[in-house]
Design a protein around this motif. Structure first.
Motif, PDB file in Angstrom:
ATOM      1  N   CYS A 122      38.569  39.294  43.987  1.00 53.61           N
ATOM      2  CA  CYS A 122      37.142  39.039  44.726  1.00 53.61           C
ATOM      3  C   CYS A 122      36.724  37.622  43.662  1.00 53.61           C
ATOM      4  CB  CYS A 122      36.217  40.185  44.035  1.00 53.61           C
ATOM      5  SG  CYS A 122      36.004  40.349  42.450  1.00 53.61           S
TER       6      CYS A 122
ATOM      7  N   CYS B 154      32.487  45.895  38.811  1.00 55.97           N
ATOM      8  CA  CYS B 154      32.346  44.469  38.936  1.00 55.97           C
ATOM      9  C   CYS B 154      31.324  43.896  39.458  1.00 55.97           C
ATOM     10  CB  CYS B 154      33.641  44.212  39.919  1.00 55.97           C
ATOM     11  SG  CYS B 154      33.776  42.373  40.243  1.00 55.97           S
TER      12      CYS B 154
ATOM     13  N   ASN C  67      38.409  39.419  39.632  1.00 60.45           N
ATOM     14  CA  ASN C  67      38.823  40.774  39.303  1.00 60.45           C
ATOM     15  C   ASN C  67      39.704  41.222  40.623  1.00 60.45           C
ATOM     16  OD1 ASN C  67      37.738  41.270  36.692  1.00 60.45           O
ATOM     17  ND2 ASN C  67      35.698  41.525  37.726  1.00 60.45           N
TER      18      ASN C  67
ATOM     19  N   HIS D 152      40.930  43.798  42.847  1.00 64.63           N
ATOM     20  CA  HIS D 152      40.304  45.539  43.361  1.00 64.63           C
ATOM     21  C   HIS D 152      41.310  46.148  44.210  1.00 64.63           C
ATOM     22  CE1 HIS D 152      36.401  45.051  42.221  1.00 64.63           C
ATOM     23  NE2 HIS D 152      36.040  43.673  42.637  1.00 64.63           N
TER      24      HIS D 152
ATOM     25  N   CYS E 118      30.581  42.007  41.477  1.00 64.88           N
ATOM     26  CA  CYS E 118      30.623  41.538  43.198  1.00 64.88           C
ATOM     27  C   CYS E 118      30.187  42.807  44.011  1.00 64.88           C
ATOM     28  CB  CYS E 118      32.200  41.425  43.726  1.00 64.88           C
ATOM     29  SG  CYS E 118      33.166  42.735  43.732  1.00 64.88           S
TER      30      CYS E 118
END
Ligand code: ZN
Length: 465
Positions: free
Chosen positions: A279, A340, A283, A285, A342
């Protein structure tokens, strides 16, 4: 139809990522798994035997399956036995079939993958469209917003460069040929071969000036070195890395060579195209709406969050043509604690996958040249009778090639063909002083520590450049 499935899948991926809670995502995954297990049990001989109860909560009662087992019973792994190994082999031996569907129904990809064992993987047509849609949505995830899309389409053709293994039925090559009509209106996708001499690829990329560059991390690292040396002069805004783990050194070299590019890492395999994507917070995902990933120890017991696994079992939730359930990948995956920034409802993971080495060979002018591992792997593909291989840089410019051959095959012809391919490849890259030792063996050498087979590795330290 494939365009509708492609766009539908992309929209679905964006919706789930942006709108669903973690609890709701778990429900979605469970429903998709239930549908896949029921389909596999009903249509696919190998799964009719192995799935006693298609209840998704009993997934852990299904025996995991390895590539060796899968290839040994290939015909039984295809839904409704719609394709045989012999048909798949004959289809993929014909280069003109690259980018075509078998019988209008199946995509067939070949891989050597993490085991050094050649395999064929089949995806049904609809799943292929959905997987490509999912891949697009997850790679470009936060860029798929109105103002970015307008910028993307406005007043230019977006040039995408896929610098990959071409000329065969390799998964990234097949992805590069998947271009729904609509996409062709505002973008150009070109494939560049990683087995061409580096100077040629550099010259072609300089002419093409891609906005988007996709390749293997070890290959982009070599391109980044060429950019820093002044030979390559491109300014991509997006660099996507896939099919291999990314070393810290590679990451730093790529960042400094392409300072304006957003660099995005993908975790996927021929068997499951989109397992994880990064992302905007860098990170990785897990795409657990598209697959089920079970990190386990060497004995197959689940490992807790925060602990690196010895391997993983992956279940591809999209592909109904050749259902893959608890398929063993020899990657070490750690599920990370926490959320996270995001906001995506997907766990964060860290992957330590196969790590093959880049070789540094002395060329005819006395300079060191970098040879990343993927082009070597391509030289081992499409050889009938080759079961497994290993390439080792034993000492400066001295290589050994070891391989396991099918007892029915002609080993001397295979030996000659391997020698020919490697000698030609090195000569094309200005390395003629090279000592190649090619020989069949009964079994390949494994590292003393750990159980993983390293397919392409170097015993020679990296030279100071
Ligand atoms: Zn994130």
């Amino acid at each position: 139809m494939s365009l509708i499935r492609f766009l539908g899948a992309a929209a679905g991926c964006l919706y789930r990522e942006r709108r669903l809670s973690r609890a709701r995502m778990v429900e979605v995954q469970r429903a998709r798994l239930a549908a896949l297990l029921a389909h596999a049990k009903a249509t696919t001989p190998i799964w009719s035997e192995r799935i006693e109860d298609p209840d998704p909560s009993k997934l852990d009662r299904i025996a995991p399956i390895t590539k060796t087992e899968l290839m040994a019973r290939f015909d039984d792994t295809i839904a409704n036995r719609a394709l045989t190994l012999e048909q798949a082999r004959a289809f993929t031996e014909e280069p003109a079939n690259v980018g075509k569907l078998y019988d209008g129904r199946f995509v067939i990809a070949t891989t050597s993958g993490t085991t050094g064992r050649v395999g064929f993987f089949v995806t049904d047509r609809d799943a292929w469209a959905r997987l490509n849609g999912g891949l697009l949505a997850r790679i470009l995830r936060h860029r798929l917003v109105p103002h970015e899309i307008i910028r993307f389409c406005w007043g230019r053709r977006y040039r995408m460069a896929m610098t990959i293994a071409t000329g065969g039925h390799y998964i990234t090559q097949l992805v590069s040929t998947f271009q729904p009509l609509l996409a062709r209106a505002f973008m150009t996708m070109s494939a560049f071969s990683v087995t061409s001499p580096l100077e040629q690829t550099v010259a072609k990329l300089n002419r093409y000036r891609p906005h988007y560059l996709h390749s293997y991390p070890t290959y982009v690292e070599v391109l980044a070195q060429a950019q820093l040396a002044g030979d390559l002069a491109i300014d991509p805004e997006f660099v996507s890395l896939g099919s291999e783990p990314v070393s810290q050194l590679a990451r730093e070299t790529i960042r400094s060579a392409f300072p304006n590019a957003e660099v995005s890492e993908t975790y996927g395999a021929t068997e499951c195209l989109t397992i994880g994507n990064q992302c905007k917070h860098k990170n990785l995902h897990l795409n657990d709406d598209l697959c089920v990933l079970e990190p386990v120890d060497a004995e197959g017991r689940p490992v807790p969050v925060g602990t690196p696994s010895a391997k993983v079992y992956v279940t591809n939730l999209e592909n109904y043509g050749q259902p893959l359930i608890r398929y063993v990948l020899e990657d070490s995956v750690t599920v990370l604690e926490g959320d996270c920034a995001c906001g995506a409802a997907f766990p964060m993971i860290r992957v330590e996958g196969r790590s093959d080495d880049t070789f540094y060979l002395e060329d005819d002018g006395g300079a060191f040249r970098a040879f990343p591992p993927v082009p070597f792997e391509v030289l081992f593909l499409n050889l009938r009778g080759l079961l497994q291989y290993q390439l080792v840089h034993e000492a400066q410019n001295r290589l050994s090639i070891r391989y396991v051959v099918d007892p029915e095959a002609d080993a001397s012809a295979l030996n000659a063909e391997l020698s020919r391919r490697f000698t030609t490849y090195f000569a094309d890259n200005h390395v003629t002083r090279i000592d190649l030792d090619v020989a069949p063996v009964d079994a390949l050498e494994r590292q003393a520590r750990g159980h993983k087979l390293r397919q392409v590795y170097s015993k020679v330290p990296r030279p100071a450049v």
